[in-house]
Write a protein that holds these residues in place. Structure first.
Motif, mmCIF file in Angstrom:
data_model
loop_
_atom_site.group_PDB
_atom_site.id
_atom_site.type_symbol
_atom_site.label_atom_id
_atom_site.label_comp_id
_atom_site.label_asym_id
_atom_site.label_seq_id
_atom_site.Cartn_x
_atom_site.Cartn_y
_atom_site.Cartn_z
ATOM 1 N N GLU A 104 0.834 -1.194 0.000
ATOM 2 C CA GLU A 104 0.000 0.000 0.000
ATOM 3 C C GLU A 104 0.873 1.249 0.000
ATOM 4 O O GLU A 104 1.951 1.280 0.600
ATOM 5 C CB GLU A 104 -0.922 0.007 1.219
ATOM 6 C CG GLU A 104 -2.007 -1.065 1.161
ATOM 7 C CD GLU A 104 -3.030 -0.889 2.258
ATOM 8 O OE1 GLU A 104 -2.857 0.023 3.097
ATOM 9 O OE2 GLU A 104 -4.004 -1.664 2.275
ATOM 10 N N ALA A 137 -4.892 10.924 -2.916
ATOM 11 C CA ALA A 137 -6.235 10.550 -3.373
ATOM 12 C C ALA A 137 -6.159 9.505 -4.485
ATOM 13 O O ALA A 137 -6.894 8.515 -4.478
ATOM 14 C CB ALA A 137 -6.981 11.793 -3.849
ATOM 15 N N GLU A 138 -5.255 9.736 -5.457
ATOM 16 C CA GLU A 138 -5.158 8.815 -6.598
ATOM 17 C C GLU A 138 -4.678 7.435 -6.165
ATOM 18 O O GLU A 138 -5.286 6.414 -6.514
ATOM 19 C CB GLU A 138 -4.209 9.390 -7.644
ATOM 20 C CG GLU A 138 -4.752 10.634 -8.349
ATOM 21 C CD GLU A 138 -3.721 11.260 -9.264
ATOM 22 O OE1 GLU A 138 -2.530 10.867 -9.175
ATOM 23 O OE2 GLU A 138 -4.097 12.155 -10.050
ATOM 24 N N GLY A 140 -4.643 6.247 -3.165
ATOM 25 C CA GLY A 140 -5.573 5.649 -2.213
ATOM 26 C C GLY A 140 -6.641 4.843 -2.926
ATOM 27 O O GLY A 140 -7.026 3.751 -2.484
ATOM 28 N N GLU A 141 -7.143 5.381 -4.043
ATOM 29 C CA GLU A 141 -8.140 4.651 -4.824
ATOM 30 C C GLU A 141 -7.523 3.374 -5.414
ATOM 31 O O GLU A 141 -8.148 2.309 -5.436
ATOM 32 C CB GLU A 141 -8.678 5.541 -5.945
ATOM 33 C CG GLU A 141 -9.715 4.878 -6.835
ATOM 34 C CD GLU A 141 -10.942 4.411 -6.071
ATOM 35 O OE1 GLU A 141 -11.644 3.503 -6.560
ATOM 36 O OE2 GLU A 141 -11.218 4.955 -4.968
ATOM 37 N N GLN A 142 -6.282 3.455 -5.878
ATOM 38 C CA GLN A 142 -5.596 2.254 -6.388
ATOM 39 C C GLN A 142 -5.427 1.210 -5.293
ATOM 40 O O GLN A 142 -5.604 0.015 -5.527
ATOM 41 C CB GLN A 142 -4.228 2.633 -6.973
ATOM 42 C CG GLN A 142 -4.308 3.381 -8.277
ATOM 43 C CD GLN A 142 -2.945 3.532 -8.937
ATOM 44 O OE1 GLN A 142 -2.031 2.764 -8.671
ATOM 45 N NE2 GLN A 142 -2.817 4.541 -9.785
ATOM 46 N N ASP A 143 -5.096 1.669 -4.083
ATOM 47 C CA ASP A 143 -4.949 0.735 -2.969
ATOM 48 C C ASP A 143 -6.270 0.030 -2.671
ATOM 49 O O ASP A 143 -6.296 -1.179 -2.399
ATOM 50 C CB ASP A 143 -4.452 1.459 -1.717
ATOM 51 C CG ASP A 143 -2.976 1.823 -1.790
ATOM 52 O OD1 ASP A 143 -2.285 1.257 -2.655
ATOM 53 O OD2 ASP A 143 -2.537 2.667 -0.986
ATOM 54 N N ARG A 144 -7.367 0.792 -2.711
ATOM 55 C CA ARG A 144 -8.669 0.182 -2.451
ATOM 56 C C ARG A 144 -9.027 -0.852 -3.526
ATOM 57 O O ARG A 144 -9.545 -1.927 -3.217
ATOM 58 C CB ARG A 144 -9.743 1.278 -2.353
ATOM 59 C CG ARG A 144 -9.684 2.086 -1.062
ATOM 60 C CD ARG A 144 -10.882 3.002 -0.920
ATOM 61 N NE ARG A 144 -10.808 4.130 -1.855
ATOM 62 C CZ ARG A 144 -10.164 5.262 -1.605
ATOM 63 N NH1 ARG A 144 -9.534 5.432 -0.437
ATOM 64 N NH2 ARG A 144 -10.156 6.247 -2.481
ATOM 65 N N LEU A 145 -8.733 -0.527 -4.775
ATOM 66 C CA LEU A 145 -8.998 -1.474 -5.864
ATOM 67 C C LEU A 145 -8.118 -2.719 -5.728
ATOM 68 O O LEU A 145 -8.566 -3.848 -5.965
ATOM 69 C CB LEU A 145 -8.756 -0.799 -7.219
ATOM 70 C CG LEU A 145 -9.779 0.267 -7.629
ATOM 71 C CD1 LEU A 145 -9.317 0.978 -8.900
ATOM 72 C CD2 LEU A 145 -11.142 -0.368 -7.848
#
Length: 314
Positions: A104, A137-138, A140-145
């Protein structure tokens, strides 16, 4: 031609230090297994006082490898290999490499933000902070995916193949021609494992399906049927000495009712061509082409692994 080493692996079990009349192919709780095993050993000329080691399965794999390798020195005939080592299944290495190496970004970005907060106020510092906020933000979204991907992607596992026969050429993925599940004797769970493995090899491959078969010394038609009577998960069941098993079946059948169930099952499997002799396995190995056309560009798998961190030292 039966396997030249078949009889040497046969012997009788020990109980309380005494040699029993139970063949090492038999299930001690199955009288039919013991009866057929004795008949088979009788046909093979196995002495009734012969004792063998506790793990005939491992010795069987070794004997097959030692016998087949000189027949095709241009091929690599090896024991206990993962299907993922071969071209048709190399793509299955990529996702596990991603899971193992993905990290992450949040902890690293938080450290960078703390450092930015300590910098003197300036236009450059403001730009840096804005860029870090955007990156947080960018990524973080990749980590969630990525977390969802790791959570929901199936973790299909392939058992190691007991014996493999493959082309090995420099600069190319090894190409699997033949995979064997080697089982000295069978139980229901072992037989089902063979079928399951064949199904996964068929459904998860990219490229030609390798010849996949089971090799065994199991004498019971009911156990052989679990593998040989399936749709297409296993090509054949190779028996170490099919002629001796046929003679043993006839000997036992002569003492049974006319419609003896194991005899009926065995006849059907033979007529279907689902059980074959060891000699047929030898012919299959000898018929393997000297070289297979690669379906994966050279270096493609390595590049994919490096992209996910799989090529890095751990």
């Amino acid at each position: 031609m039966p396997a030249p080493f078949a009889a040497s692996l046969c012997g009788f079990r020990i109980n309380n230090g005494q040699v029993t009349a139970n063949p090492n192919t038999s299930d001690s709780n199955d009288s039919g297994s013991i009866e057929l095993g004795r008949a088979l050993f009788n046909e093979l000329g196995v002495p009734t006082d012969r004792v063998v080691g506790k793990d005939p399965g491992a010795r069987l794999e070794e004997a097959i490898q030692l016998h087949l390798q000189p027949l095709r020195p241009d091929l690599a005939i090896l024991r206990s290999r993962s299907a993922l080592e071969f071209e048709q299944y190399a793509h299955l290495r990529v996702f596990p490499a991603f899971v193992s190496n993905h990290k992450e970004t949040a902890p690293t970005l938080e450290q960078l933000q703390k450092i930015a907060e300590q910098l003197p106020n300036s236009a450059a510092t403001k730009r840096l902070k804005r860029r870090l906020a955007k990156a947080t933000a960018e990524f973080g979204e990749q980590d969630r995916l990525s977390t969802r991907l790791k959570l929901y992607m199936p973790e299909e596992s392939l058992l190691k193949l007991d014996l493999t026969c493959a082309s090995v050429d420099e600069g190319r993925e090894s190409f699997l021609h033949l995979g064997l599940s080697s089982k000295w004797s069978l139980r229901t769970d072992r037989a089902q494992d063979c079928v399951s493995q064949g199904s996964k090899l068929a459904s998860q491959r990219r490229g030609p399906m390798p010849h996949y078969a089971v090799i065994t010394m199991e004498p019971r038609p009911a156990m052989l049927k679990i593998i040989a009577d399936q749709s297409g998960s296993v090509d054949y069941v190779y028996h170490l000495d099919l002629p001796a098993l046929i003679r043993a079946m006839e000997r036992v059948r002569s003492r049974k009712p006319a419609k003896w169930s194991p005899g009926v099952t065995f006849d059907r499997l033979l007529k279907q061509g689902r059980i074959r002799d060891y000699d047929d396995l030898v012919s299959a190995v000898q018929a393997i082409p000297a070289r297979a056309n690669s379906t994966i560009p050279q270096g493609a798998i390595e590049e994919a692994e490096e992209a996910t961190g799989g090529g890095e030292e751990r």
